[in-house]
Each structure stands twice: as C-alpha cells, then as structure tokens.
Write a protein that holds these residues in place. Sequence first.
Motif, mmCIF file in Angstrom:
data_model
loop_
_atom_site.group_PDB
_atom_site.id
_atom_site.type_symbol
_atom_site.label_atom_id
_atom_site.label_comp_id
_atom_site.label_asym_id
_atom_site.label_seq_id
_atom_site.Cartn_x
_atom_site.Cartn_y
_atom_site.Cartn_z
ATOM 1 N N ALA A 77 0.763 -1.017 -0.152
ATOM 2 C CA ALA A 77 0.120 0.064 -0.094
ATOM 3 C C ALA A 77 1.205 1.413 0.698
ATOM 4 O O ALA A 77 -0.003 2.410 -0.141
ATOM 5 C CB ALA A 77 -1.208 -0.004 1.117
ATOM 6 N N HIS A 78 2.042 1.302 0.039
ATOM 7 C CA HIS A 78 3.319 1.804 0.173
ATOM 8 C C HIS A 78 2.718 3.179 0.899
ATOM 9 O O HIS A 78 2.345 4.541 0.686
ATOM 10 C CB HIS A 78 2.473 3.357 -1.306
ATOM 11 C CG HIS A 78 3.204 1.910 -2.207
ATOM 12 N ND1 HIS A 78 4.515 1.289 -2.558
ATOM 13 C CD2 HIS A 78 2.407 1.284 -3.201
ATOM 14 C CE1 HIS A 78 4.266 0.006 -3.288
ATOM 15 N NE2 HIS A 78 3.209 0.650 -3.931
ATOM 16 N N THR A 79 3.332 2.944 2.337
ATOM 17 C CA THR A 79 2.628 3.866 3.599
ATOM 18 C C THR A 79 3.745 4.247 4.438
ATOM 19 O O THR A 79 4.413 3.121 4.655
ATOM 20 C CB THR A 79 1.140 3.645 4.983
ATOM 21 O OG1 THR A 79 1.536 2.476 5.556
ATOM 22 C CG2 THR A 79 0.297 3.168 3.706
ATOM 23 N N ALA A 147 8.424 4.765 -0.365
ATOM 24 C CA ALA A 147 8.223 3.399 0.675
ATOM 25 C C ALA A 147 9.050 2.438 0.657
ATOM 26 O O ALA A 147 9.289 1.919 1.863
ATOM 27 C CB ALA A 147 6.670 3.296 0.328
ATOM 28 N N ARG A 148 9.551 2.243 -0.717
ATOM 29 C CA ARG A 148 10.653 0.643 -0.474
ATOM 30 C C ARG A 148 11.714 1.377 0.296
ATOM 31 O O ARG A 148 12.416 0.474 0.981
ATOM 32 C CB ARG A 148 10.839 0.340 -2.346
ATOM 33 C CG ARG A 148 10.064 -0.637 -2.570
ATOM 34 C CD ARG A 148 10.723 -0.829 -4.009
ATOM 35 N NE ARG A 148 10.457 0.042 -5.704
ATOM 36 C CZ ARG A 148 10.353 0.423 -5.856
ATOM 37 N NH1 ARG A 148 10.342 -0.770 -6.874
ATOM 38 N NH2 ARG A 148 10.120 0.962 -6.847
ATOM 39 N N GLU A 149 12.222 2.564 0.047
ATOM 40 C CA GLU A 149 13.033 3.146 0.903
ATOM 41 C C GLU A 149 12.777 3.263 2.636
ATOM 42 O O GLU A 149 13.758 2.492 3.166
ATOM 43 C CB GLU A 149 13.862 4.493 0.436
ATOM 44 C CG GLU A 149 14.084 4.673 -0.605
ATOM 45 C CD GLU A 149 14.670 5.821 -1.267
ATOM 46 O OE1 GLU A 149 14.506 6.863 -0.952
ATOM 47 O OE2 GLU A 149 15.038 5.897 -2.796
ATOM 48 N N ALA A 150 12.055 3.827 2.806
ATOM 49 C CA ALA A 150 11.306 3.263 4.273
ATOM 50 C C ALA A 150 11.430 1.749 4.740
ATOM 51 O O ALA A 150 12.073 2.178 5.880
ATOM 52 C CB ALA A 150 9.822 4.196 4.555
ATOM 53 N N ALA A 151 11.598 1.111 3.847
ATOM 54 C CA ALA A 151 10.809 -0.581 4.183
ATOM 55 C C ALA A 151 12.103 -0.884 5.055
ATOM 56 O O ALA A 151 12.436 -2.276 5.682
ATOM 57 C CB ALA A 151 9.667 -0.831 3.453
ATOM 58 N N ALA A 152 12.809 -0.729 3.974
ATOM 59 C CA ALA A 152 15.113 -1.405 4.399
ATOM 60 C C ALA A 152 15.433 -1.064 5.039
ATOM 61 O O ALA A 152 15.980 -1.076 5.527
ATOM 62 C CB ALA A 152 15.257 -0.529 2.412
#
Length: 182
Positions: A77-79, A147-152
């Motif tokens: 969901a890209h949050t 979002a991918r960067e934050a999750a990583a």
Amino acid sequence: MKVVWVVAAMAISASAPAHAEDMAQMISQYRREHGLSAVKIDPQLTAIAERQAKAMAASGIMDHGVAGSFGSRLSGAHTGMAGENIAAGTKTWAETLRSWQNSSGHNANLLQARADSVGVAVARNEQTRYKTFWAMVIAEKMPETKAREAAAKGKVSARHAGVEVSESPISAIKNFVCKYVC
C-alpha cells in the motif's frame, strides 16, 4: 452448515463510495478542528478497511487480526505511518467516530500528524451479536520508491488504536501470546 454461511455472506455488505466520502469528510473536519490537514479517500486503504470489516462481519468477531496481521494487509500500500481503528455494534458512522474520538488510542490514530489518506468501510451481518462492523485505515501515503526505501530502513510502522506494531517474528509471537494471556 452451507445454508448458514450463504445467509451470513448475503447479510454482509460494504459501504457505498458516497458513504465513504462522507465518512472521510467527517474525519477531515475533525482533523482540521485540531489544526491538522484533511485526508482523502485512498482506494488501496479502502480495500484494506473493507477486507477487515467484511472479515469481522463474517466471523462475528471484532479483532484486528481476523483478516490477517495489519502489517501484512498493508503490504504493497506504500504507506509511511499507518493506523487502524475498528469498532462493532455502533449503529451509525457518527456514533462510531465519536467513540474513537473518546478513546485515547483511537483518537491518536485519527490525529496522526502526517496522515494524508484514509480508507473506511462498514459491513453488516445480522446473524452476529454486533450486527455492524467498522474499519478505518489512516496513513501517510508515499510514492512507491520512497516507500521501498523507508521499508528497507525499517522506518515503516503501523498502529492499532495507539499500539505500535512490529512485524518481526519475535514481536508477532509476543503479540499473539499477549492477546490471549496478558
């Protein structure tokens, strides 16, 4: 047994888009009264809220985990920060929103400073004790790359009515045990 499930499934219904817009508008008004920005309806968050509301209605249980963990439901969901409020048994949206405003954890989700998007849903099952089940997901939406960067970096977090949720295996086991023992 098949007949009961068919009847229960037929009694389950999700909110109409216009109704969801009204619900989001009420959340936005409340947020503006507290000096925060409005939120807009997001189709992904709405789908997550609908899945949760329908799962609670189908099972007759008000529980954050009935449709799977919040973190797993949010995946894709890209949050950034996200929160979920659920309710059961209240008859109207206004009554549900008021109950969340009067609960510190639920209210904290409504008033997340960085939130810009929301998904809301209601589902009914007349065969259950509560009859009406509500779900709201409120979040800061992020572009896919951010979002991918934050999750990583481990910077994506989720809240259930004011409780931080981590999806690590240890935390998942701890949360499960505490749900039934603590």
